[in-house]
Scaffold this motif. Sequence first.
Motif, PDB file in Angstrom:
ATOM      1  N   GLY A 227       2.780   0.206 -11.078  1.00 41.54           N
ATOM      2  CA  GLY A 227       3.018   1.173 -10.024  1.00 41.54           C
ATOM      3  C   GLY A 227       4.285   0.898  -9.247  1.00 41.54           C
ATOM      4  N   ASN A 228       4.948  -0.226  -9.565  1.00 41.49           N
ATOM      5  CA  ASN A 228       6.157  -0.628  -8.866  1.00 41.49           C
ATOM      6  C   ASN A 228       7.354  -0.500  -9.799  1.00 41.49           C
ATOM      7  OD1 ASN A 228       8.266  -2.759  -8.043  1.00 41.49           O
ATOM      8  ND2 ASN A 228       6.926  -2.724  -6.252  1.00 41.49           N
ATOM      9  N   ALA A 229       8.364   0.284  -9.394  1.00 41.38           N
ATOM     10  CA  ALA A 229       9.509   0.556 -10.274  1.00 41.38           C
ATOM     11  C   ALA A 229      10.258  -0.713 -10.648  1.00 41.38           C
ATOM     12  CB  ALA A 229      10.451   1.548  -9.591  1.00 41.38           C
ATOM     13  N   ILE A 230      10.405  -1.643  -9.709  1.00 44.81           N
ATOM     14  CA  ILE A 230      11.177  -2.865  -9.974  1.00 44.81           C
ATOM     15  C   ILE A 230      10.426  -3.778 -10.934  1.00 44.81           C
ATOM     16  CG2 ILE A 230      12.163  -4.941  -8.934  1.00 44.81           C
ATOM     17  CD1 ILE A 230      12.607  -3.296  -6.385  1.00 44.81           C
ATOM     18  N   TRP A 231       9.151  -4.047 -10.624  1.00 41.60           N
ATOM     19  CA  TRP A 231       8.376  -4.977 -11.451  1.00 41.60           C
ATOM     20  C   TRP A 231       8.097  -4.402 -12.836  1.00 41.60           C
ATOM     21  CZ3 TRP A 231       8.335  -9.809 -10.339  1.00 41.60           C
ATOM     22  CH2 TRP A 231       8.363 -10.233  -9.011  1.00 41.60           C
ATOM     23  N   SER A 232       7.798  -3.127 -12.931  1.00 39.36           N
ATOM     24  CA  SER A 232       7.519  -2.533 -14.245  1.00 39.36           C
ATOM     25  C   SER A 232       8.754  -2.597 -15.136  1.00 39.36           C
ATOM     26  CB  SER A 232       7.048  -1.087 -14.090  1.00 39.36           C
ATOM     27  OG  SER A 232       8.047  -0.288 -13.487  1.00 39.36           O
ATOM     28  N   HIS A 233       9.931  -2.381 -14.554  1.00 43.27           N
ATOM     29  CA  HIS A 233      11.167  -2.471 -15.331  1.00 43.27           C
ATOM     30  C   HIS A 233      11.420  -3.903 -15.775  1.00 43.27           C
ATOM     31  CE1 HIS A 233      15.253  -1.599 -16.637  1.00 43.27           C
ATOM     32  NE2 HIS A 233      15.672  -2.632 -15.917  1.00 43.27           N
ATOM     33  N   TYR A 234      11.181  -4.854 -14.883  1.00 45.58           N
ATOM     34  CA  TYR A 234      11.432  -6.262 -15.199  1.00 45.58           C
ATOM     35  C   TYR A 234      10.534  -6.754 -16.338  1.00 45.58           C
ATOM     36  CZ  TYR A 234      11.692 -11.331 -14.596  1.00 45.58           C
ATOM     37  OH  TYR A 234      11.841 -12.684 -14.807  1.00 45.58           O
ATOM     38  N   PHE A 235       9.268  -6.322 -16.321  1.00 45.26           N
ATOM     39  CA  PHE A 235       8.312  -6.798 -17.330  1.00 45.26           C
ATOM     40  C   PHE A 235       8.191  -5.856 -18.532  1.00 45.26           C
ATOM     41  CE2 PHE A 235       6.540  -9.114 -13.576  1.00 45.26           C
ATOM     42  CZ  PHE A 235       6.667 -10.396 -14.088  1.00 45.26           C
ATOM     43  N   PHE A 236       9.047  -4.834 -18.595  1.00 44.40           N
ATOM     44  CA  PHE A 236       9.033  -3.882 -19.712  1.00 44.40           C
ATOM     45  C   PHE A 236       7.667  -3.209 -19.863  1.00 44.40           C
ATOM     46  CE2 PHE A 236      12.437  -6.856 -20.778  1.00 44.40           C
ATOM     47  CZ  PHE A 236      13.470  -5.983 -21.100  1.00 44.40           C
ATOM     48  N   LEU A 237       7.077  -2.863 -18.734  1.00 45.26           N
ATOM     49  CA  LEU A 237       5.828  -2.115 -18.717  1.00 45.26           C
ATOM     50  C   LEU A 237       6.122  -0.684 -18.275  1.00 45.26           C
ATOM     51  CD1 LEU A 237       3.473  -4.765 -17.086  1.00 45.26           C
ATOM     52  CD2 LEU A 237       3.238  -3.849 -19.393  1.00 45.26           C
ATOM     53  N   PRO A 238       5.333   0.285 -18.722  1.00 49.56           N
ATOM     54  CA  PRO A 238       5.607   1.670 -18.325  1.00 49.56           C
ATOM     55  C   PRO A 238       5.404   1.866 -16.828  1.00 49.56           C
ATOM     56  CG  PRO A 238       3.497   1.515 -19.452  1.00 49.56           C
ATOM     57  CD  PRO A 238       4.167   0.184 -19.621  1.00 49.56           C
ATOM     58  N   LEU A 239       6.263   2.671 -16.227  1.00 52.03           N
ATOM     59  CA  LEU A 239       6.140   2.981 -14.805  1.00 52.03           C
ATOM     60  C   LEU A 239       5.175   4.152 -14.643  1.00 52.03           C
ATOM     61  CD1 LEU A 239       6.966   2.749 -11.836  1.00 52.03           C
ATOM     62  CD2 LEU A 239       8.904   4.267 -12.347  1.00 52.03           C
ATOM     63  N   LEU A 240       4.083   3.907 -13.901  1.00 53.34           N
ATOM     64  CA  LEU A 240       3.088   4.940 -13.637  1.00 53.34           C
ATOM     65  C   LEU A 240       2.976   5.114 -12.125  1.00 53.34           C
ATOM     66  CD1 LEU A 240       0.303   3.762 -16.144  1.00 53.34           C
ATOM     67  CD2 LEU A 240       2.117   5.443 -16.544  1.00 53.34           C
ATOM     68  N   PRO A 241       3.740   6.011 -11.546  1.00 51.94           N
ATOM     69  CA  PRO A 241       3.719   6.188 -10.085  1.00 51.94           C
ATOM     70  C   PRO A 241       2.308   6.451  -9.560  1.00 51.94           C
ATOM     71  CG  PRO A 241       5.526   7.427 -11.064  1.00 51.94           C
ATOM     72  CD  PRO A 241       4.677   6.945 -12.206  1.00 51.94           C
ATOM     73  N   GLY A 242       1.927   5.677  -8.547  1.00 54.34           N
ATOM     74  CA  GLY A 242       0.625   5.853  -7.910  1.00 54.34           C
ATOM     75  C   GLY A 242      -0.488   5.007  -8.481  1.00 54.34           C
ATOM     76  N   VAL A 243      -0.285   4.412  -9.668  1.00 55.99           N
ATOM     77  CA  VAL A 243      -1.365   3.641 -10.280  1.00 55.99           C
ATOM     78  C   VAL A 243      -1.638   2.351  -9.516  1.00 55.99           C
ATOM     79  CG1 VAL A 243      -0.026   2.200 -11.883  1.00 55.99           C
ATOM     80  CG2 VAL A 243      -2.303   3.002 -12.545  1.00 55.99           C
TER      81      VAL A 243
END
Length: 368
Positions: A227-243
């Motif tokens: 749910g966090n744009a910075i952390w999801s990008h860093y860990f190569f996880l999909p960004l899911l706003p609000g999750v």
Amino acid sequence: MIHLFGDLLEGGFRAWSILRLLDYLSVRAIGAAMTAFILTVVIMPRFIWYLHRRGLVDQTRNTGVSSAFDKAGTPVMGGAVMVGCVLAACLLWCDPTSRYVWAVLAGMVWFALIGLMDDLAKWRARSGNRGMSEPRKLALQGACAALFVAWLASPWTPFPAREAATFYVPFVKHALFSSPFGYLPIVLLFVMLVGNAVNITDGLDGLAIVPSALAVSVLGVFAYIMGNAIWSHYFFLPLLPGVGELIVFCAAFAGAGIGFLWFNAYPAQIFMGDAGSLAIGGCLAILSVLVKQEVLFLLLGGLFIAEAVTSQVQDKIGIKWLGRRLFYRAPLHHQMQHTGLAETKVVIRLWIVSLILALASIATIKLR
């Protein structure tokens, strides 16, 4: 609800600016955990007294383990209190506009109601083997899974369009495939299978609740990162706003689980019953789908998978097809008891296994 109330007061009165802390997921997660724990600890003794008074006690099944008969007369359906406390804490601390939270709450309550009907059927029949029929139970679970899949495929899905039908696997940076025709049937089957796995594991005092709390907590970590744009990008996880809002639910579940363990630890004062075990299975399945970690659950929920597999292999393949036992006892925890291990040692060893699996699942965040 507190989240919206805080926004209202903060916007109207400068002196209430401290309420901006309620915008932080960490603050609301802590509040939800404490609320669920306190409610469970306060309500459970009164509920135990009520069950004793009404005679709503465990209907013993012959599992082949003599200690099972020592538990006769223990109240059941404690999971109903746990589910109610999680629901109350979430309604108090979660953002009421979050579709992610409403999805997991709806799944948890649906499966809890199925379990409650099963518990009541066993009590009326005075037998632990004569609850709701398996076809009816599977039909109701299938209806929940089908509605969940239809919701995911609808315009009201909380997923971004690019992620609605993507299928991810651990250790791989990108989606394995993206197709509603391939993904949605997997979700349907996954919810039904995982929804029953915890029910099979729930057989010894305190056994199911600790692995469940660990699994939900790990899925909460994934929800926070994704749910966090910075952390999801860093860990190569999909960004899911609000999750990320799901971490408040996960904290509430962990708090209620610890409160339930207070009474369910050996010797148990109350059992969770199917009302609790099916509810946990349902919310674990839906949580895993909402954070795109269906395959990871094979590792994270490895204990539940092992319990379910040994039970089904023994029953469906061994006894019904081959006409003989493939294990001395099933599921796994009864097999361990059969070797001479004390109940408390079996429970603690399986807790350790579930902790190792939880840590290994967290490690997959970086190893991709």
